[in-house]
Structure formats: structure tokens, C-alpha cells
Design a protein around this motif. Structure first.
Motif, PDB file in Angstrom:
ATOM      1  N   ASP A  95       1.077  -1.255   0.081  1.00  0.00           N
ATOM      2  CA  ASP A  95       0.056  -0.169  -0.031  1.00  0.00           C
ATOM      3  C   ASP A  95       0.845   1.406   0.193  1.00  0.00           C
ATOM      4  O   ASP A  95       0.751   2.240  -0.751  1.00  0.00           O
ATOM      5  CB  ASP A  95      -0.935   0.085   1.196  1.00  0.00           C
ATOM      6  CG  ASP A  95      -2.053  -0.847   0.940  1.00  0.00           C
ATOM      7  OD1 ASP A  95      -2.340  -1.561   0.055  1.00  0.00           O
ATOM      8  OD2 ASP A  95      -2.754  -0.958   2.093  1.00  0.00           O
ATOM      9  N   LEU A  96       1.867   1.364   0.762  1.00  0.00           N
ATOM     10  CA  LEU A  96       2.650   2.490   1.008  1.00  0.00           C
ATOM     11  C   LEU A  96       3.524   2.567  -0.531  1.00  0.00           C
ATOM     12  O   LEU A  96       3.726   3.515  -1.090  1.00  0.00           O
ATOM     13  CB  LEU A  96       3.759   2.274   2.060  1.00  0.00           C
ATOM     14  CG  LEU A  96       4.742   3.385   2.348  1.00  0.00           C
ATOM     15  CD1 LEU A  96       4.106   4.701   2.570  1.00  0.00           C
ATOM     16  CD2 LEU A  96       5.659   3.085   3.653  1.00  0.00           C
ATOM     17  N   ALA A  97       4.101   1.426  -0.803  1.00  0.00           N
ATOM     18  CA  ALA A  97       4.861   1.369  -2.070  1.00  0.00           C
ATOM     19  C   ALA A  97       4.104   2.027  -3.215  1.00  0.00           C
ATOM     20  O   ALA A  97       4.789   2.710  -4.199  1.00  0.00           O
ATOM     21  CB  ALA A  97       5.326  -0.031  -2.480  1.00  0.00           C
ATOM     22  N   LEU A  98       3.056   1.672  -3.380  1.00  0.00           N
ATOM     23  CA  LEU A  98       1.907   2.208  -4.583  1.00  0.00           C
ATOM     24  C   LEU A  98       1.781   3.659  -4.532  1.00  0.00           C
ATOM     25  O   LEU A  98       1.344   4.251  -5.495  1.00  0.00           O
ATOM     26  CB  LEU A  98       0.944   1.393  -4.606  1.00  0.00           C
ATOM     27  CG  LEU A  98       1.104  -0.161  -5.141  1.00  0.00           C
ATOM     28  CD1 LEU A  98      -0.286  -0.898  -4.972  1.00  0.00           C
ATOM     29  CD2 LEU A  98       1.859  -0.074  -6.435  1.00  0.00           C
ATOM     30  N   THR A  99       2.247   4.207  -3.123  1.00  0.00           N
ATOM     31  CA  THR A  99       1.828   5.780  -2.903  1.00  0.00           C
ATOM     32  C   THR A  99       3.175   6.536  -3.561  1.00  0.00           C
ATOM     33  O   THR A  99       3.049   7.789  -3.656  1.00  0.00           O
ATOM     34  CB  THR A  99       1.328   6.337  -1.815  1.00  0.00           C
ATOM     35  OG1 THR A  99       2.537   5.770  -0.779  1.00  0.00           O
ATOM     36  CG2 THR A  99       0.081   5.338  -1.255  1.00  0.00           C
ATOM     37  N   ILE A 100       4.220   5.763  -3.644  1.00  0.00           N
ATOM     38  CA  ILE A 100       5.675   6.420  -3.874  1.00  0.00           C
ATOM     39  C   ILE A 100       5.778   6.857  -5.422  1.00  0.00           C
ATOM     40  O   ILE A 100       5.815   5.764  -6.128  1.00  0.00           O
ATOM     41  CB  ILE A 100       6.772   5.471  -3.425  1.00  0.00           C
ATOM     42  CG1 ILE A 100       6.606   5.464  -1.843  1.00  0.00           C
ATOM     43  CG2 ILE A 100       7.869   6.427  -3.571  1.00  0.00           C
ATOM     44  CD1 ILE A 100       7.431   4.479  -1.273  1.00  0.00           C
ATOM     45  N   PRO A 101       5.858   8.413  -5.815  1.00  0.00           N
ATOM     46  CA  PRO A 101       5.826   8.772  -7.002  1.00  0.00           C
ATOM     47  C   PRO A 101       7.302   8.334  -7.707  1.00  0.00           C
ATOM     48  O   PRO A 101       7.765   9.158  -7.883  1.00  0.00           O
ATOM     49  CB  PRO A 101       5.543  10.126  -7.137  1.00  0.00           C
ATOM     50  CG  PRO A 101       6.224  10.475  -5.519  1.00  0.00           C
ATOM     51  CD  PRO A 101       5.925   9.299  -4.749  1.00  0.00           C
ATOM     52  N   ILE A 102       7.308   7.197  -8.339  1.00  0.00           N
ATOM     53  CA  ILE A 102       8.393   6.866  -9.240  1.00  0.00           C
ATOM     54  C   ILE A 102       7.976   6.491 -10.517  1.00  0.00           C
ATOM     55  O   ILE A 102       7.034   5.743 -10.753  1.00  0.00           O
ATOM     56  CB  ILE A 102       9.229   5.775  -8.820  1.00  0.00           C
ATOM     57  CG1 ILE A 102       9.707   5.981  -7.323  1.00  0.00           C
ATOM     58  CG2 ILE A 102      10.527   5.051  -9.494  1.00  0.00           C
ATOM     59  CD1 ILE A 102      10.825   5.041  -6.584  1.00  0.00           C
ATOM     60  N   THR A 103       8.605   7.236 -11.441  1.00  0.00           N
ATOM     61  CA  THR A 103       8.088   6.981 -12.832  1.00  0.00           C
ATOM     62  C   THR A 103       9.532   6.641 -13.586  1.00  0.00           C
ATOM     63  O   THR A 103      10.447   6.497 -13.273  1.00  0.00           O
ATOM     64  CB  THR A 103       7.777   8.297 -13.617  1.00  0.00           C
ATOM     65  OG1 THR A 103       8.687   9.241 -13.456  1.00  0.00           O
ATOM     66  CG2 THR A 103       6.396   8.882 -12.865  1.00  0.00           C
ATOM     67  N   GLN A 104       9.164   6.112 -14.995  1.00  0.00           N
ATOM     68  CA  GLN A 104      10.055   5.852 -15.580  1.00  0.00           C
ATOM     69  C   GLN A 104      11.173   7.036 -16.018  1.00  0.00           C
ATOM     70  O   GLN A 104      12.442   6.635 -16.099  1.00  0.00           O
ATOM     71  CB  GLN A 104       9.698   5.167 -17.026  1.00  0.00           C
ATOM     72  CG  GLN A 104      10.780   4.589 -17.913  1.00  0.00           C
ATOM     73  CD  GLN A 104      11.681   3.432 -17.465  1.00  0.00           C
ATOM     74  OE1 GLN A 104      10.758   2.446 -16.969  1.00  0.00           O
ATOM     75  NE2 GLN A 104      12.776   3.503 -17.207  1.00  0.00           N
TER      76      GLN A 104
END
Length: 112
Positions: A95-104
Motif C-alpha cells: 500500500d505504501l509502495a504504490l503511493t511513492i511517485p516513481i516514474t520511468q
């Protein structure tokens, strides 16, 4: 560093670099010693979307455990990272990981 600045600063002060704790996470995409529920969830997203989830989970581990990391010195930090897997709550980490804004684009910037 910008996503977990206090932890990053503390690790820098203790002269701990990511290769000392995260290499195995990244080389094995968490399969080496993480609980099966975490591995399956990470791999589902990894196979669908790529490397961003690996970075997101690593940062989520740092965020979730920041108080403990900040209270430890060099040897104890490395011991802590080796002992993290049994204490992971798969749902909380994902749940926490999916809120972290990392893009390509973010990942491309790391490769430079």
C-alpha cells in the motif's frame, strides 16, 4: 534521497551506501529472502510495469522503518536490513509502495 531525506542523511553520516543493503533486493527482485506474499505482489507488478515497483518497495521499507533506522548506528543498521523480511506486513508495504511517485523518467535519471 528526496523521498526519505532523513533516512538518506543518516545513512550517509554512517557511511552506508545502497549497495551495502539493497543489492540483493534489486538483483533478485526481492525473491532471495522476502516473504512469499511480498514477492508475489512485487513480481505481479514488476512483470506488468517494470522496475519502478522495485524502487518503490525499497523506499517503502525505508519509510516504514525510518524511526528504527534513525535510532541505529552502522553495524546495527546493516543487521536491521538483513532482518527486515520476517517483519514485513505485505499489505502495508505494498500500500505504501504504490503511493511513492516513481516514474520511468525518474528511473532514467538514476541511470545517468
Amino acid at each position: 534521497h528526496r523521498l526519505v531525506p532523513k533516512v538518506a542523511k543518516h545513512l550517509d553520516e554512517e557511511m552506508i551506501v545502497p549497495s551495502m543493503y539493497a543489492t540483493q533486493w534489486f538483483i533478485t527482485v526481492f525473491t532471495y529472502n522476502f516473504p512469499f506474499d511480498v514477492v508475489v505482489r512485487v513480481w505481479d507488478i514488476f512483470l506488468l510495469s517494470g522496475w519502478a515497483i522495485v524502487h518503490q518497495v525499497a523506499i517503502a521499507i525505508m519509510k516504514k522503518n525510518s524511526k528504527e533506522i534513525l535510532g541505529k548506528k552502522f553495524e546495527h543498521i546493516l543487521e536491521f536490513f538483513r532482518g527486515i523480511p520476517p517483519s514485513l506486513n505485505p499489505q502495508e508495504i505494498m500500500d505504501l509502495a504504490l503511493t511513492i511517485p516513481i516514474t520511468q523518467k525518474t528511473l532514467d535519471g538514476l541511470a545517468v
